[in-house]
Write a protein that holds these residues in place. Sequence first.
Motif, PDB file in Angstrom:
ATOM      1  N   ASP A   1       0.528  -1.116   0.051  1.00  0.00           N
ATOM      2  CA  ASP A   1      -0.134  -0.289   0.149  1.00  0.00           C
ATOM      3  C   ASP A   1       0.602   1.451   0.346  1.00  0.00           C
ATOM      4  O   ASP A   1       1.833   1.004   0.810  1.00  0.00           O
ATOM      5  CB  ASP A   1      -0.953  -0.017   1.172  1.00  0.00           C
ATOM      6  N   VAL A   2       0.509   2.527  -1.067  1.00  0.00           N
ATOM      7  CA  VAL A   2       0.955   3.538  -0.039  1.00  0.00           C
ATOM      8  C   VAL A   2       1.003   4.502   1.057  1.00  0.00           C
ATOM      9  O   VAL A   2      -0.322   4.317   1.432  1.00  0.00           O
ATOM     10  CB  VAL A   2       0.710   4.199  -1.478  1.00  0.00           C
ATOM     11  N   ALA A   3       1.638   4.941   1.750  1.00  0.00           N
ATOM     12  CA  ALA A   3       1.708   5.064   2.784  1.00  0.00           C
ATOM     13  C   ALA A   3       0.386   6.317   2.952  1.00  0.00           C
ATOM     14  O   ALA A   3       0.490   7.241   2.186  1.00  0.00           O
ATOM     15  CB  ALA A   3       2.754   5.278   3.723  1.00  0.00           C
ATOM     16  N   ASP A   4      -0.347   6.515   3.317  1.00  0.00           N
ATOM     17  CA  ASP A   4      -1.367   7.630   3.606  1.00  0.00           C
ATOM     18  C   ASP A   4      -1.261   8.745   5.179  1.00  0.00           C
ATOM     19  O   ASP A   4      -0.368   8.960   6.005  1.00  0.00           O
ATOM     20  CB  ASP A   4      -2.423   7.501   4.621  1.00  0.00           C
ATOM     21  N   PRO A   5      -0.243  10.006   4.034  1.00  0.00           N
ATOM     22  CA  PRO A   5       0.368  10.765   4.900  1.00  0.00           C
ATOM     23  C   PRO A   5      -0.342  11.650   5.373  1.00  0.00           C
ATOM     24  O   PRO A   5       0.334  12.837   6.103  1.00  0.00           O
ATOM     25  CB  PRO A   5       0.834  11.916   3.760  1.00  0.00           C
TER      26      PRO A   5
ATOM     27  N   GLU B   1       7.111  10.291  -3.348  1.00  0.00           N
ATOM     28  CA  GLU B   1       8.495   8.975  -3.984  1.00  0.00           C
ATOM     29  C   GLU B   1       7.765   7.864  -4.303  1.00  0.00           C
ATOM     30  O   GLU B   1       8.192   7.078  -5.253  1.00  0.00           O
ATOM     31  CB  GLU B   1       9.363   8.990  -2.644  1.00  0.00           C
ATOM     32  N   GLN B   2       7.054   7.613  -3.445  1.00  0.00           N
ATOM     33  CA  GLN B   2       6.485   6.181  -3.650  1.00  0.00           C
ATOM     34  C   GLN B   2       5.350   6.199  -5.131  1.00  0.00           C
ATOM     35  O   GLN B   2       5.125   5.169  -5.379  1.00  0.00           O
ATOM     36  CB  GLN B   2       5.331   5.516  -2.352  1.00  0.00           C
ATOM     37  N   ILE B   3       4.290   6.945  -4.741  1.00  0.00           N
ATOM     38  CA  ILE B   3       3.669   7.590  -6.416  1.00  0.00           C
ATOM     39  C   ILE B   3       5.094   7.459  -7.312  1.00  0.00           C
ATOM     40  O   ILE B   3       4.492   6.343  -8.542  1.00  0.00           O
ATOM     41  CB  ILE B   3       2.551   8.636  -5.918  1.00  0.00           C
ATOM     42  N   ALA B   4       5.283   7.822  -7.297  1.00  0.00           N
ATOM     43  CA  ALA B   4       6.190   8.984  -8.028  1.00  0.00           C
ATOM     44  C   ALA B   4       6.860   6.828  -8.836  1.00  0.00           C
ATOM     45  O   ALA B   4       6.899   6.890 -10.377  1.00  0.00           O
ATOM     46  CB  ALA B   4       7.686   9.098  -7.966  1.00  0.00           C
ATOM     47  N   THR B   5       7.350   6.183  -7.754  1.00  0.00           N
ATOM     48  CA  THR B   5       8.933   4.557  -8.211  1.00  0.00           C
ATOM     49  C   THR B   5       6.892   3.992  -8.749  1.00  0.00           C
ATOM     50  O   THR B   5       7.071   3.417 -10.045  1.00  0.00           O
ATOM     51  CB  THR B   5       9.260   4.269  -7.049  1.00  0.00           C
TER      52      THR B   5
ATOM     53  N   ARG C   1       6.319  13.524   1.706  1.00  0.00           N
ATOM     54  CA  ARG C   1       7.917  13.108   0.313  1.00  0.00           C
ATOM     55  C   ARG C   1       7.490  11.847   0.594  1.00  0.00           C
ATOM     56  O   ARG C   1       8.428  11.428  -0.835  1.00  0.00           O
ATOM     57  CB  ARG C   1       8.747  14.012   0.884  1.00  0.00           C
ATOM     58  N   ARG C   2       7.602  10.603   1.226  1.00  0.00           N
ATOM     59  CA  ARG C   2       7.917   9.253   0.900  1.00  0.00           C
ATOM     60  C   ARG C   2       6.879   8.818   0.514  1.00  0.00           C
ATOM     61  O   ARG C   2       6.923   8.585  -0.568  1.00  0.00           O
ATOM     62  CB  ARG C   2       8.013   8.584   2.438  1.00  0.00           C
ATOM     63  N   CYS C   3       5.740   9.831   0.973  1.00  0.00           N
ATOM     64  CA  CYS C   3       4.225   9.059  -0.182  1.00  0.00           C
ATOM     65  C   CYS C   3       4.536   9.275  -1.409  1.00  0.00           C
ATOM     66  O   CYS C   3       4.063   9.064  -2.575  1.00  0.00           O
ATOM     67  CB  CYS C   3       3.043   9.981   0.162  1.00  0.00           C
TER      68      CYS C   3
END
Length: 64
Positions: free
Chosen positions: A29-33, A46-50, A42-44
């Motif tokens: 899952d993509v983390a919910d920020p 990066e996850q989406i972009a990846t 920012r981490r979220c």
Amino acid sequence: MTAGHRQAIVDHWPDAAGRTKLLMAGGGDVADPIGGPLEVYRRCSEQIATGVRSHAEQIAAELV
């Protein structure tokens, strides 16, 4: 962007199951920020972009 989101789509449109995938490779899952500090956003991001890059590469490979 989570397994729950995917399941809600498939529950409503069962014929979409084969075309509906999670964004993250490996099915995570993509983390919910929401409510977190800037670094969590920012981490979220990066996850989406990846995930988008990975899917774009897979789609491009299938078109060849």
